[in-house]
Write an enzyme that holds these catalytic residues in place. Structure first.
Site, PDB file in Angstrom:
ATOM      1  N   ILE A 125      40.363  31.093  28.776  1.00 51.74           N
ATOM      2  CA  ILE A 125      39.237  32.027  28.694  1.00 51.74           C
ATOM      3  C   ILE A 125      38.287  31.513  27.622  1.00 51.74           C
ATOM      4  CG2 ILE A 125      38.585  34.403  28.181  1.00 51.74           C
ATOM      5  CD1 ILE A 125      41.510  35.135  29.044  1.00 51.74           C
ATOM      6  N   HIS A 144      37.517  32.156  42.716  1.00 54.12           N
ATOM      7  CA  HIS A 144      38.763  32.920  42.571  1.00 54.12           C
ATOM      8  C   HIS A 144      39.261  33.299  43.963  1.00 54.12           C
ATOM      9  CE1 HIS A 144      41.597  35.470  40.386  1.00 54.12           C
ATOM     10  NE2 HIS A 144      41.387  36.389  41.316  1.00 54.12           N
TER      11      HIS A 144
END
Ligand code: GRF
Length: 188
Positions: free
Chosen positions: A80, A97
């Site tokens: 992240i 995703h």
């Protein structure tokens, strides 16, 4: 995730004249994407995860900027980034995703879709904001889940959609045909 670098390969094979892949960055020296990049003659750089998100983000952004990257195109990137990356590459970070976000964010989206028994799932290409698997949705494609699908078989079919869709979205971003306005992705 598969982490085989197949989305990078789709971008390489797509050969969009408006898209220049200036460098391929990974935090994993063994990432197959790096081999794919080397075979395609692209520069690569390994940016080690230091355990400090701010420092890691700084070094990723610096490596990208040194390569004169105008956007960050993420695929299978399991780190992240700190908010500083979001402001340095404002509305210029994309991720792919394998679920129809906002359903099934996180590390096991395909398994979660099977466990939930959904009949339709898909893939999402989205701009990255400060939250995980979140941000303005640029494109989605869907498919039917078969009764005998496993996470592996389903992910394989989802990746076909990723490989078709991600290069289209990256090309549109490069051409200025895709922007973010008031928190929404707009195609023009
Ligand atoms: C893709 O399924 C992507 O959606 C997910 O990680 C996987 C990476 O695959 N975030 P690859 O490395 O591009 O083959």
């Amino acid at each position: 995730m598969s982490g085989s670098g197949s989305n990078l390969q789709a971008l390489i094979d797509g050969g969009d004249p408006d898209v220049e892949l200036v460098t391929v960055l990974s935090d994993l020296p063994e990432a197959p994407a790096l081999d794919r990049a080397r075979r395609a003659g692209l520069p690569v750089d390994v940016v080690d995860w230091s355990g400090d998100r701010a420092d890691f983000t700084e070094r990723i952004c610096q490596a990208a900027e040194d390569a004169r990257a105008e956007a960050l195109i993420l695929a299978g990137f399991m780190r992240i980034l700190a908010p500083s990356a979001i402001s340095r590459f404002k509305d210029r970070i994309l991720n792919v995703h394998p679920s129809l976000l906002p359903s099934f964010p996180g590390a096991r989206p395909v398994e979660s879709a099977i466990e939930a028994g959904v009949k339709v799932t898909g893939i999402t290409v989205h701009f990255v904001d400060e939250f995980v698997d979140h941000g303005p949705i640029a494109a989605q494609r869907c498919l039917a889940v078969d009764g005998d699908d496993t996470a592996e078989s389903l992910h394989r079919r989802l990746q076909v959609l990723e490989h078709e869709t991600y290069p289209e979205v990256v090309g549109a971003l490069a051409r200025g045909e895709l922007t973010v306005v008031d928190g929404r992705a707009i195609w023009t």
